[in-house]
Design an enzyme around this catalytic site. Sequence first.
Site, PDB file in Angstrom:
ATOM      1  CG  ASP A 149     -17.469-103.283  49.218  1.00 34.68           C
ATOM      2  OD1 ASP A 149     -16.118-103.522  49.014  1.00 34.68           O
ATOM      3  OD2 ASP A 149     -18.516-103.867  48.541  1.00 34.68           O
ATOM      4  CG  ASN A 175     -12.172-103.036  48.565  1.00 35.58           C
ATOM      5  OD1 ASN A 175     -13.375-102.985  48.034  1.00 35.58           O
ATOM      6  ND2 ASN A 175     -11.004-103.602  48.093  1.00 35.58           N
TER       7      ASN A 175
HETATM    8  O1  MRU Z   1     -17.506-109.331  48.452  1.00 41.41           O
HETATM    9  P1  MRU Z   1     -17.516-108.667  47.247  1.00 41.41           P
HETATM   10  O2  MRU Z   1     -16.967-109.616  46.224  1.00 41.41           O
HETATM   11  O3  MRU Z   1     -18.905-107.929  46.820  1.00 41.41           O
HETATM   12  O4  MRU Z   1     -16.558-107.471  47.623  1.00 41.41           O
HETATM   13  C1  MRU Z   1     -16.365-106.594  46.536  1.00 41.41           C
HETATM   14  C2  MRU Z   1     -15.249-105.778  46.740  1.00 41.41           C
HETATM   15  O5  MRU Z   1     -14.639-105.798  47.797  1.00 41.41           O
HETATM   16  C3  MRU Z   1     -14.858-104.833  45.703  1.00 41.41           C
HETATM   17  O6  MRU Z   1     -13.457-104.402  45.815  1.00 41.41           O
HETATM   18  C4  MRU Z   1     -15.828-103.461  45.840  1.00 41.41           C
HETATM   19  O7  MRU Z   1     -17.261-103.948  45.841  1.00 41.41           O
HETATM   20  C5  MRU Z   1     -15.680-102.772  44.692  1.00 41.41           C
HETATM   21  S1  MRU Z   1     -16.311-103.133  43.418  1.00 41.41           S
HETATM   22  C6  MRU Z   1     -16.143-101.935  42.126  1.00 41.41           C
END
Ligand code: MRU
Length: 356
Positions: A246, A256
Amino acid sequence: MDNLKQITHIDNVRLGEDKASVVIIDQTKLPSRTEYLTLRTPKDLYDAIFELKVRGAPAIGICAGFGIYILARTIDAKDYEGFYQQFCEYQNYLDSARPTAVNLSWALNRMEQTVVKNRQLPVPEILEKLEQECMAIQEEDMDMCRKISEHGLSLLKNGDGILTHCNAGPLATSRYGTALGPLFLGKERGMEFHVFADETRPLLQGARLTSYELQKAGIDVTLICDNMASLVMKNGWVQACLVGCDRVAANGDTANKIGTSGVAILAKHYGIPFYVLGPSSTIDRNCKTGQDIQIELRSPDEIKKKFYETPMALEEVKCYNPAFDVTDHSLISGIITEHGICRPPFTESLKKIWEG
Ligand code: MRU
């Protein structure tokens, strides 16, 4: 379309044909129902991002790009100053929906820069430039995911066992995904993998989305609870961990989904390579280390109530619900972007990406 292509080409976020809406798959309804939502207002867009109806760092950025474009089209201003002021209000509002994934502010800033760069043009022409820019954000993401998938696949062997955490597949991006991209690409080329998908407490992205995508694409997937990863690794069933990101700090520290750092610590213990995959837009040069990354805190109800018929803890019990954690760079074997595979020391290898 075959099953694999149906997943890798899933229509997760798009600009509505009327150019007054953004159409998304409601990820909170999967895997039981495939429902599309039409977002039109600032609040529709904010809520869809905040409630994870659209989620995954790149997909959030793409949605925000389309979102700010449709909102810009509604601005009724006499001059550029008025237009820009209202644009920035929408930008700040959407940007406040979630703090950790850098792609949200990155895409919104990119759209804002398009406005500023073209300030000499009449507003209708600025709007044309904005449309081109939001389409470009999505198209570039497709291209980056494909390249990330190629680089990631070069690290894997036919028959490998792979562990992944959260969801970094086509639903979270455009087309192939990041962490799951090498698996879809390998499948296209006749390779087989055995994938362990962590369920990913508390919001179950691994169970609801990753196992859905892999199963539908015909890739061998086994769903495990997060606390089973150690045993699966100890049994020798995992040859590599692949996760998304992220926000990546300049030294390689990686935010992440919550639980990722635990997976990395386990991988180190068992001598399993741990790879982070994401577009270069997820690297934030303004964060020197992971300590500079803001971690989103979410409602206790997600832990106590969300997926249960009756609450799983007393109302008065305290809960701590961080949505992300930061994996220390020392636990990461490689960071894979569209430019290739960065190896430690990341301060050096990531810098080379920015220097071209
Ligand atoms: O809270 P989320 O579901 O948006 O979290 C997403 C993640 O942690 C993913 O691993 C990350 O965004 C990578 S998506 C290619």
